[in-house]
Design a protein around this motif. Structure first.
Motif, PDB file in Angstrom:
ATOM      1  N   ASN A 101      28.718  20.009  78.286  1.00  0.00           N
ATOM      2  CA  ASN A 101      28.139  19.961  76.945  1.00  0.00           C
ATOM      3  C   ASN A 101      28.576  21.144  76.096  1.00  0.00           C
ATOM      4  OD1 ASN A 101      26.133  17.649  76.441  1.00  0.00           O
ATOM      5  ND2 ASN A 101      25.651  18.270  78.529  1.00  0.00           N
ATOM      6  N   ALA A 104      32.129  20.382  74.803  1.00  0.00           N
ATOM      7  CA  ALA A 104      32.111  19.362  73.751  1.00  0.00           C
ATOM      8  C   ALA A 104      31.608  19.942  72.436  1.00  0.00           C
ATOM      9  CB  ALA A 104      31.251  18.176  74.186  1.00  0.00           C
ATOM     10  N   ASP A 110      30.896  16.789  70.068  1.00  0.00           N
ATOM     11  CA  ASP A 110      29.671  16.330  70.715  1.00  0.00           C
ATOM     12  C   ASP A 110      29.005  15.201  69.931  1.00  0.00           C
ATOM     13  OD1 ASP A 110      29.426  18.444  68.866  1.00  0.00           O
ATOM     14  OD2 ASP A 110      27.401  18.902  69.515  1.00  0.00           O
TER      15      ASP A 110
END
Length: 582
Positions: A101, A104, A110
């Motif tokens: 995460n 990203a 994201d």
């Protein structure tokens, strides 16, 4: 048909991006669309410690044209994916969830990611409890965005996925209530929605689940790497050419079969309405050719008895531990070895609970044009203990279309690029979006143009991707990448064709820099992965270590970094790497 349409619309909503969830009510009642996952909407996770993981990922990148900005290299030790391939919740967070995460978000992608795709050599199980029955799969914890639900719900299969589209007694009750409310109020925004389905009006927001699949399993009693690669090639081959028959529902006295037999005949009827033939029988279809699907329940099965599978086929045999490779039951990988393109199995003891396995409506969603991944998640009520293997982007029943980009190959001034799409289906409405260097720069709209401003771009190579989709319950799509060279300051960098051999897996690459200023340093990159970086010297060589990017099809670029911060990219150089010849 109203119930079916409601199911279709209900399931569409969760696949919309989080920033579009706020329009859930309008999407529900006005027929909003979002199904039809696209390569730029998946995050591909690769274990950089594993050459098998790199090789499979490289192959999939080339097959599916996933932007290299969407590739995340993680550091997963063999202790996490070897043996029983089990990690603790903390290890899942530290090794996978948090770093993936973070990457990203750092890359600014994201917001466009709708699903994760794991390459091989990742853990498959998370030890959320000492009891096997209360443990989750890596895919299940990914789906829950690293939030562990009540483990009683996990064990009993009573957690109901927001992406599930039936059949299930609870969801049927909800949809019947919605049907009555909408018949009374009409298809307006004030239509009555029962309390159980109030999330449809609120939208999912931060509760948006994150579907995932694994490209293959190559651990103990799994498939070899070539078998996984062959499976992914079948997935690509299957696009737009689904078999109009060859789907088999097998009944028996086994409780594994009986628990979902009630789903078979309704699915046969729905498939018939779509022009796809399916049959229900009591015998395993040994010797059958061009099999598109098998759904059955058995402790042991011999998929090698199938004479041939059609590309894109999904087969599954609802049993305990079919994805627990230290147990005796037949494994889901047996189907992949026999020629299927996708399969599902439980990483724990699930009992004969149909909520934890694909329902027969998998094939209805598939025949509607949804991808393999979308069909799985619409057909599994409680996807928290399952391992899903195969090509997540396989779409045998999708409608093909094409898109092109009109505009200059080089930019010295601001320029507007135009996309044009075509489809064999008449009178369709197209929607368009655009990405630059893998990052979305223009959201979906009816506008087929995008304006690029020169001052916002660095010199050198860029890729403009146009994505066209049909405005439909399932967003059939196509993309086109246009190479653009930008020249506003006269700077350029090129990889020279002469490559020297430095060591067994290392090669020297020289670059040529153009322009009035010289860079302070140069890099060799593959996507966002930095392979080497050096102070600029016209005679210096950048080192390409093949082991950093792995076997298979690859692309590398040289990047010149200037004092003012501008990073100028060369056009990519394509190369194939094979260790077998060494």
């Amino acid at each position: 048909m109203l119930i079916y349409k409601l199911i279709r619309r209900q399931i569409i909503l969760p696949f919309t991006r989080p920033r579009r969830i706020a329009t859930a009510v309008a999407a529900l009642f006005l027929g909003g669309t979002a199904l039809g996952q696209m390569p730029h909407e998946v995050l591909l996770l690769v274990n950089k410690r594993s050459q098998d993981s790199l090789k499979v990922a490289n192959t999939y990148l080339a097959l599916r044209e996933i932007p290299r900005r969407n590739v995340v290299y993680l550091d997963i030790p063999e202790s996490a994916y070897g043996g029983d391939a089990t990690v603790t919740p903390k290890q899942f967070a530290d090794l996978i969830w948090e770093p993936a995460n973070a990457v990203a978000a750092q890359r600014g992608i994201d917001g466009q990611i709708l699903a994760w795709v794991y390459s091989v050599d990742f853990p498959i199980r998370v030890k959320t409890d000492a009891s096997d029955r209360r443990q989750m799969s890596v895919g299940g914890l990914t789906f829950m965005r690293n939030q562990i639900p009540g483990l009683d719900l996990v064990e009993e299969g009573k957690y109901l996925s927001k992406l599930f589209a039936g059949p299930n007694a609870r969801i049927t009750l909800n949809l019947n209530a919605m049907s009555l409310g909408m018949q009374k109020k009409g298809l307006g925004e004030d239509a009555t929605v029962p309390p159980e389905a109030a999330w449809l009006q609120r939208g999912l927001g931060e509760r948006m689940p994150l579907p995932s699949m694994m490209l293959g399993y190559t651990g103990e009693k799994g498939n070899d790497v070539q078998t996984v690669i062959d499976c992914l090639a079948r997935g690509k081959q299957s696009d737009f050419r689904g078999n109009r028959g060859g789907i088999h529902f097998v009944m028996s006295d086994d409780v594994r079969s009986k628990c979902r037999e009630y789903q078979f005949y309704p699915a046969v009827n729905e498939l018939k309405a779509k022009g796809v033939a399916a049959n229900v029988a009591t015998n395993f279809p040994a010797g059958a050719e061009n099999v598109m699907g098998i759904l059955m329940g058995a402790e042991t099965v011999d998929p090698s008895q199938i004479k041939s599978f059609w590309p894109g086929a999904m087969a599954e045999h609802l049993t305990s531990w079919s994805a627990e490779f230290q147990k005796r039951q037949s494994k889901l990988t047996d189907w992949i070895a026999a020629g299927a393109t996708g399969s599902a199995g439980a990483v724990v003891e699930p009992y004969s609970n149909p909520n934890k396995f694909p329902s027969a409506r998998f094939f209805v969603h598939y025949a509607s044009g949804c991808s393999m991944l979308e069909s799985f998640y619409q057909s599994i009520a409680c996807p928290l203990q399952g391992l899903l293997l195969g090509d997540p982007l396989a779409k045998p029943y999708a409608v093909p279309l094409s898109v092109n980009v009109l505009g200059a190959d080089s930019m010295k001034n601001d320029f507007t690029y135009m996309a044009t799409a075509a489809c064999r289906v008449p009178n369709v409405q197209f929607l368009y979006s655009f990405l630059l260097d893998g990052k979305e720069i223009r959201e979906v709209s009816e506008d087929n143009s995008v304006h690029l401003r020169l001052l916002k771009l660095s010199d050198g190579y860029h890729e403009l991707r146009a994505v066209a989709r049909i405005k439909h319950l399932v967003e059939f799509s196509a993309s086109y990448d246009k190479a653009i060279m930008v020249n506003r300051m006269g700077r350029s960098v090129t990889i020279l064709p002469q490559i020297s051999r430095l060591a067994k897996h290392e090669h020297g690459i020289k670059v040529q820099v153009g322009g009035p200023q010289m860079p302070k340093k140069v890099r060799l990159v593959s996507g966002e992965l930095v392979l080497d970086e050096r102070i600029y010297d016209p005679e210096a060589e950048l080192v390409l270590d093949e082991r950093m990017i792995g076997e298979g099809p690859n692309r590398v670029r040289a990047v010149a970094v200037y004092e003012d911060g501008m990073e100028v990219s060369s056009p990519p150089a394509s190369l194939g790497i094979s260790f077998a010849a060494e």
